[in-house]
Design a protein around this motif. Structure first.
Motif, PDB file in Angstrom:
ATOM      1  N   VAL A 142     -42.251 -19.940  19.328  1.00  0.00           N
ATOM      2  CA  VAL A 142     -41.329 -19.489  18.283  1.00  0.00           C
ATOM      3  C   VAL A 142     -40.488 -18.326  18.797  1.00  0.00           C
ATOM      4  CG1 VAL A 142     -41.164 -18.468  15.985  1.00  0.00           C
ATOM      5  CG2 VAL A 142     -42.865 -20.233  16.448  1.00  0.00           C
ATOM      6  N   LYS A 143     -39.195 -18.375  18.498  1.00  0.00           N
ATOM      7  CA  LYS A 143     -38.271 -17.321  18.912  1.00  0.00           C
ATOM      8  C   LYS A 143     -37.778 -16.545  17.695  1.00  0.00           C
ATOM      9  CE  LYS A 143     -36.599 -20.194  22.759  1.00  0.00           C
ATOM     10  NZ  LYS A 143     -35.387 -20.735  23.443  1.00  0.00           N
ATOM     11  N   ASN A 144     -37.191 -15.391  17.938  1.00  0.00           N
ATOM     12  CA  ASN A 144     -36.714 -14.529  16.851  1.00  0.00           C
ATOM     13  C   ASN A 144     -35.232 -14.247  17.038  1.00  0.00           C
ATOM     14  OD1 ASN A 144     -36.256 -12.662  14.863  1.00  0.00           O
ATOM     15  ND2 ASN A 144     -37.716 -11.147  15.621  1.00  0.00           N
ATOM     16  N   GLN A 145     -34.396 -14.701  16.108  1.00  0.00           N
ATOM     17  CA  GLN A 145     -32.956 -14.508  16.217  1.00  0.00           C
ATOM     18  C   GLN A 145     -32.505 -13.124  15.802  1.00  0.00           C
ATOM     19  OE1 GLN A 145     -32.017 -17.509  13.173  1.00  0.00           O
ATOM     20  NE2 GLN A 145     -30.675 -15.995  12.239  1.00  0.00           N
ATOM     21  N   GLY A 146     -33.410 -12.333  15.203  1.00  0.00           N
ATOM     22  CA  GLY A 146     -33.017 -11.010  14.732  1.00  0.00           C
ATOM     23  C   GLY A 146     -32.008 -11.118  13.610  1.00  0.00           C
ATOM     24  N   SER A 151     -28.662 -18.887  14.235  1.00  0.00           N
ATOM     25  CA  SER A 151     -29.580 -20.024  14.139  1.00  0.00           C
ATOM     26  C   SER A 151     -28.977 -21.291  14.740  1.00  0.00           C
ATOM     27  CB  SER A 151     -29.973 -20.263  12.678  1.00  0.00           C
ATOM     28  OG  SER A 151     -28.823 -20.417  11.869  1.00  0.00           O
ATOM     29  N   TRP A 152     -27.640 -21.392  14.707  1.00  0.00           N
ATOM     30  CA  TRP A 152     -26.964 -22.554  15.294  1.00  0.00           C
ATOM     31  C   TRP A 152     -27.288 -22.666  16.784  1.00  0.00           C
ATOM     32  CZ3 TRP A 152     -23.544 -21.433  19.237  1.00  0.00           C
ATOM     33  CH2 TRP A 152     -23.120 -20.099  19.337  1.00  0.00           C
ATOM     34  N   ALA A 153     -27.344 -21.525  17.474  1.00  0.00           N
ATOM     35  CA  ALA A 153     -27.642 -21.521  18.907  1.00  0.00           C
ATOM     36  C   ALA A 153     -29.097 -21.894  19.161  1.00  0.00           C
ATOM     37  CB  ALA A 153     -27.331 -20.148  19.509  1.00  0.00           C
TER      38      ALA A 153
END
Length: 228
Positions: A142-146, A151-153
């Protein structure tokens, strides 16, 4: 004046005692450990509010996991660094994704009414089937977009990562920051996964997250030759 000050101090003490009594003392150590783990520091006023929200979330998690143990839920929950936020606060902070207009569901429903029984049964099985792609080695952690609203990326890199791993047997975490910086105009929000795919095609690849790490903000720089 002295009497007034004394009465005020008594009132403040009573309010503080009442506030303290609203907390579950059994969670004191967990609260301290959670704050330490995520480096959270608050003022006195913030501490009370955040503690109450955190405890509410803890109770929700415990109830959900209890229902899981009874077979009423298919998933389990755990506390994370967003545990001191309400749902409204979390959505405002993290959910900045712009939805692309969905397919008209009435058209789909109309088409389904014309299907044969065998076809309906086949489609039902397809819709209810489940696959855990993590076990297949096709999903990165799981990653965190901050707060970048990117979110598209992340949607795009997740799709490419899985297809790359399926074809080459090598799961590589790809660079969302690469997509943010190297689009038609460097930006966090306003794009979609199809835009990201076009960028990857245009530059004939995409960097890995290791060589082009995510910083969670728009960072204009000279476009880099991509390594994949």
């Amino acid at each position: 004046m002295n009497v007034w000050l004394f009465l005020c101090s008594v009132e403040v003490s009573i309010l503080a005692a009442v506030s303290t009594d609203t907390f579950d003392s059994k969670l004191d150590e967990d609260w301290k450990n959670w704050k330490s783990q995520h480096g959270n520091q608050y003022t006195k006023d913030e501490e009370s509010d955040r503690r109450m929200i955190w405890e509410d979330n803890m109770r929700y998690i415990e109830q959900h996991n209890l229902e899981h143990s009874l077979g009423k839920r298919t998933s389990k929950l755990g506390m994370n660094k967003f545990g001191d936020l309400t749902n409204e606060e979390f959505n405002k902070l993290m959910n900045g994704h712009r939805r692309i207009e969905a397919v008209n569901m009435t058209e789909i429903e109309a088409d389904e009414t014309d299907e044969s029984s065998a076809s309906k049964e086949s489609h039902f099985e397809l819709r209810t089937a489940t696959v855990d792609w993590r076990r297949e080695g096709l999903v990165t952690p799981v990653k965190n977009q901050g707060q970048c609203s990117s979110s598209w990326a992340f949607s795009a890199t997740g799709s490419i990562e899985g297809q790359w791993a399926k074809r080459h047997g090598n799961l590589v975490s790809l660079s969302e920051q690469n997509l943010i910086d190297c689009g038609h105009k460097p930006r966090c929000s306003g794009y979609s996964a199809p835009h990201a795919f076009e960028t990857v095609i245009q530059f004939q690849g995409i960097n890995s997250a290791e060589t082009y790490p995510y910083i969670g903000k728009e960072f204009t720089m000279m476009k880099i030759a991509m390594d994949m």
